[in-house]
Scaffold this active site. Structure first.
Site, PDB file in Angstrom:
ATOM      1  N   GLY A   1       6.901  -1.934  -2.606  1.00  0.00           N
ATOM      2  CA  GLY A   1       6.170  -0.442  -2.946  1.00  0.00           C
ATOM      3  C   GLY A   1       7.096   0.279  -3.733  1.00  0.00           C
ATOM      4  O   GLY A   1       6.490   0.045  -5.010  1.00  0.00           O
TER       5      GLY A   1
ATOM      6  N   PRO B   1       1.052  -1.129  -0.071  1.00  0.00           N
ATOM      7  CA  PRO B   1      -0.085  -0.021  -0.015  1.00  0.00           C
ATOM      8  C   PRO B   1       0.835   1.215  -0.028  1.00  0.00           C
ATOM      9  O   PRO B   1       1.801   1.299   0.807  1.00  0.00           O
ATOM     10  CB  PRO B   1      -0.851  -0.062   1.116  1.00  0.00           C
ATOM     11  CG  PRO B   1       0.140  -0.943   2.152  1.00  0.00           C
ATOM     12  CD  PRO B   1       0.936  -1.920   1.077  1.00  0.00           C
ATOM     13  N   MET B   2       0.422   2.171  -0.907  1.00  0.00           N
ATOM     14  CA  MET B   2       1.215   3.378  -0.976  1.00  0.00           C
ATOM     15  C   MET B   2       0.344   4.735  -0.995  1.00  0.00           C
ATOM     16  O   MET B   2      -0.398   4.576  -1.903  1.00  0.00           O
ATOM     17  CB  MET B   2       2.155   3.468  -1.863  1.00  0.00           C
ATOM     18  CG  MET B   2       3.461   2.647  -1.565  1.00  0.00           C
ATOM     19  SD  MET B   2       4.634   2.792  -2.857  1.00  0.00           S
ATOM     20  CE  MET B   2       4.036   1.761  -4.150  1.00  0.00           C
TER      21      MET B   2
ATOM     22  N   LYS C   1      -0.680  -4.817   8.813  1.00  0.00           N
ATOM     23  CA  LYS C   1       0.542  -4.549   8.483  1.00  0.00           C
ATOM     24  C   LYS C   1       1.435  -3.602   9.318  1.00  0.00           C
ATOM     25  O   LYS C   1       0.624  -2.449   9.955  1.00  0.00           O
ATOM     26  CB  LYS C   1       0.500  -3.644   7.232  1.00  0.00           C
ATOM     27  CG  LYS C   1       1.917  -3.297   6.660  1.00  0.00           C
ATOM     28  CD  LYS C   1       1.908  -3.047   5.117  1.00  0.00           C
ATOM     29  CE  LYS C   1       3.211  -2.463   4.476  1.00  0.00           C
ATOM     30  NZ  LYS C   1       3.566  -0.968   4.936  1.00  0.00           N
TER      31      LYS C   1
ATOM     32  N   GLN D   1      -7.205  -1.404   2.807  1.00  0.00           N
ATOM     33  CA  GLN D   1      -6.435  -1.248   4.251  1.00  0.00           C
ATOM     34  C   GLN D   1      -7.147   0.112   4.680  1.00  0.00           C
ATOM     35  O   GLN D   1      -7.401   1.141   4.046  1.00  0.00           O
ATOM     36  CB  GLN D   1      -5.011  -0.834   3.966  1.00  0.00           C
ATOM     37  CG  GLN D   1      -4.102  -0.637   5.037  1.00  0.00           C
ATOM     38  CD  GLN D   1      -2.829  -0.137   5.122  1.00  0.00           C
ATOM     39  OE1 GLN D   1      -2.699   1.053   4.628  1.00  0.00           O
ATOM     40  NE2 GLN D   1      -1.806  -0.886   5.380  1.00  0.00           N
TER      41      GLN D   1
ATOM     42  N   CYS E   1       1.752   3.535   9.809  1.00  0.00           N
ATOM     43  CA  CYS E   1       1.931   4.835   9.174  1.00  0.00           C
ATOM     44  C   CYS E   1       2.787   5.719  10.280  1.00  0.00           C
ATOM     45  O   CYS E   1       2.412   5.613  11.286  1.00  0.00           O
ATOM     46  CB  CYS E   1       0.635   5.425   8.874  1.00  0.00           C
ATOM     47  SG  CYS E   1       0.914   6.905   8.275  1.00  0.00           S
TER      48      CYS E   1
HETATM   49  C1  LIG Z   1       4.795   7.208  -0.733  1.00  0.00           C
HETATM   50  C2  LIG Z   1       4.389   6.092   0.209  1.00  0.00           C
HETATM   51  C3  LIG Z   1       3.167   5.956   0.628  1.00  0.00           C
HETATM   52  C4  LIG Z   1       2.925   4.832   1.756  1.00  0.00           C
HETATM   53  N1  LIG Z   1       1.746   4.635   2.233  1.00  0.00           N
HETATM   54  C5  LIG Z   1       1.452   3.567   2.739  1.00  0.00           C
HETATM   55  C6  LIG Z   1       0.161   3.121   3.284  1.00  0.00           C
HETATM   56  O1  LIG Z   1      -0.774   3.981   2.979  1.00  0.00           O
HETATM   57  N2  LIG Z   1      -0.156   2.109   4.141  1.00  0.00           N
HETATM   58  C7  LIG Z   1       0.877   1.372   4.563  1.00  0.00           C
HETATM   59  O2  LIG Z   1       0.653   0.384   5.189  1.00  0.00           O
HETATM   60  N3  LIG Z   1       2.324   1.502   4.290  1.00  0.00           N
HETATM   61  C8  LIG Z   1       2.400   2.663   3.198  1.00  0.00           C
HETATM   62  N4  LIG Z   1       3.751   3.198   2.892  1.00  0.00           N
HETATM   63  C9  LIG Z   1       4.603   1.903   3.282  1.00  0.00           C
HETATM   64  C10 LIG Z   1       4.862   0.886   2.168  1.00  0.00           C
HETATM   65  O3  LIG Z   1       3.705   0.225   1.911  1.00  0.00           O
HETATM   66  C11 LIG Z   1       6.187  -0.182   2.361  1.00  0.00           C
HETATM   67  O4  LIG Z   1       5.874  -0.808   3.389  1.00  0.00           O
HETATM   68  C12 LIG Z   1       7.523   0.923   2.769  1.00  0.00           C
HETATM   69  O5  LIG Z   1       7.733   1.648   1.683  1.00  0.00           O
HETATM   70  C13 LIG Z   1       8.690  -0.026   2.374  1.00  0.00           C
HETATM   71  O6  LIG Z   1       8.708  -0.788   1.205  1.00  0.00           O
HETATM   72  P1  LIG Z   1       9.532  -0.500  -0.077  1.00  0.00           P
HETATM   73  O7  LIG Z   1      10.964  -0.189   0.227  1.00  0.00           O
HETATM   74  O8  LIG Z   1       9.221  -1.607  -0.984  1.00  0.00           O
HETATM   75  O9  LIG Z   1       8.750   0.793  -0.521  1.00  0.00           O
HETATM   76  C14 LIG Z   1       3.986   4.032   1.874  1.00  0.00           C
HETATM   77  C15 LIG Z   1       5.116   4.187   1.514  1.00  0.00           C
HETATM   78  C16 LIG Z   1       5.407   5.173   0.439  1.00  0.00           C
HETATM   79  C17 LIG Z   1       6.864   5.367  -0.097  1.00  0.00           C
END
Ligand SMILES: Cc1cc2nc3c(=O)[nH]c(=O)nc-3n(C[C@H](O)[C@H](O)[C@H](O)COP(=O)(O)O)c2cc1C
Length: 350
Positions: free
Chosen positions: A231, A22-23, A146, A77, A107
């Site tokens: 992500g 989720p992002m 998460k 989520q 978060c």
């Molecule tokens: C721009 C952005 C928005 C994110 N929004 C969420 C979110 O809404 N919910 C969540 O559980 N994690 C959120 N995350 C965390 C990501 O899901 C992930 O756990 C984290 O970025 C690490 O993984 P990655 O290195 O593959 O990006 C967000 C990350 C980024 C970069």
């Protein structure tokens, strides 16, 4: 090593075990459709959705639940603090047709923490238990959660939290191995994913810093996790799921042609237009363009011009020029993410 082909959440087989993480501000329906188009996404998680907005009838928040059938299996989520509103929001997500409801306990954003939700729940375990118990009672679809490693370096409690989560009847736990205080700095600690895996029997997914297929493979090998979330690596390269699946199966990873990348950008434009007013489309187009338009010799000025465009119509001839150059000279990168750029993106996200 043989890599897992699938994993199971409460009896539902998910294949491959690769999850679009989720992002907020990124994984909206148009982006999710693009990722799915590129192939081999096992499960998609929506960006987090506020239970306050949902249960107070905020139309924009409700709109965040819109999805198309091709996005399934889909976890919606939600984030919040009040157990009654969390339960109510979970019911709304189930009614909206979600396959799973995912609870955000990770978060780090101040606004979310101040409302008591997100990673604040890692230091309020009685409230977390209340929320999970209420949500579990209310829905018939599986609940997943998460989390982060803990609040800060001195209070890393994700193993204890994962056990609590299992005890409350959740069907999967995902760990992003950074603390709240750490934000997006440094690296995710995947040793903690391995530790959680040793202490719970529900599926465990890991999240953090998977930017290329080899990263995912080494995480499966060293932690024994059931799935990995991807992500930022998927923003840089929506083909990463397909390439990972292929690499795990001993195949040559797919490399999209410039023509395909061009078509994908235009498809993203079309999906965005179906989903939001034109004034929202330009910013979202810039997000993907910033990642896609890299690695063509003499192409930097076109990338800059795209990022300065005021309208989508202004961008389109620039895309034509860029991909014509790409056809002629090739693209000198493997769509791999520039880590610093994505760290910045994360800082301004959540
Ligand atoms: C721009 C952005 C928005 C994110 N929004 C969420 C979110 O809404 N919910 C969540 O559980 N994690 C959120 N995350 C965390 C990501 O899901 C992930 O756990 C984290 O970025 C690490 O993984 P990655 O290195 O593959 O990006 C967000 C990350 C980024 C970069």
């Amino acid at each position: 090593m043989r890599y897992p082909e699938s994993f199971t959440i409460a009896g539902r087989r998910i294949s491959p075990p690769l999850v679009l993480s989720p992002m907020a501000g990124v994984t909206d329906s148009p982006f999710r459709r693009i990722a799915k188009r590129c192939g081999h996404v096992g499960l998609i998680v929506t960006e987090f959705i506020s239970v306050e907005g949902l249960t107070r009838g905020n139309m924009r928040t409700h709109d965040m639940m819109r999805y198309t059938p091709e996005e399934r299996p889909l976890a919606i989520q939600i984030f919040g603090y009040d157990e009654v509103r969390m339960r109510w929001a979970a019911e709304i997500a189930e009614e909206a047709g979600a396959d799973f409801v995912d609870i955000n306990c990770g978060c780090p954003a101040r606004k979310v923490i101040n409302g008591g939700g997100g990673s604040n729940l890692l230091r309020d375990l009685p409230q977390l238990r209340k929320i999970l118990t209420e949500v579990k009672k209310a829905i018939s679809i599986p609940m997943t959660v998460k989390i982060r490693a803990g609040w800060d370096d001195k209070s890393i409690n994700c193993v204890e939290v994962a056990k609590l989560i299992e005890d409350c009847g959740a069907s999967m736990v995902t760990l992003h191995g950074r603390t709240r205080v750490q934000g997006y700095r440094g690296w995710a600690n995947w040793d903690l994913v391995r530790e959680i895996k040793q202490h719970v029997s529900i599926p465990v997914s890991g999240s953090g810093d998977i930017m290329r297929p080899e990263d995912a493979m080494s995480r499966f090998e060293t932690t024994g996790c059931d799935a990995v979330h991807i992500g930022r690596g998927a923003i840089a390269n929506p083909y990463i799921f397909r390439q990972t699946w292929e690499t795990m199966n001993g195949l040559e990873p797919y490399r999209p042609t410039p023509v395909e990348m061009h078509e994908l950008l235009l498809l993203f434009r079309d999906y965005l237009r179906e989903h939001m007013p034109e004034k929202g489309v330009i910013g979202r187009m810039k997000m993907l363009s910033a990642q896609f338009l890299r690695g063509v010799p003499n192409g930097a000025h076109l990338r800059t011009a795209v990022l300065r465009s005021q309208t989508v119509a202004e961008m389109e001839p620039l895309f034509d020029d860029y991909f014509a150059l790409a056809e002629k000279f090739g693209i000198d990168h493997d769509l791999q993410c520039a880590r610093d750029e994505n760290a910045e993106l994360a800082e301004c996200g959540v």
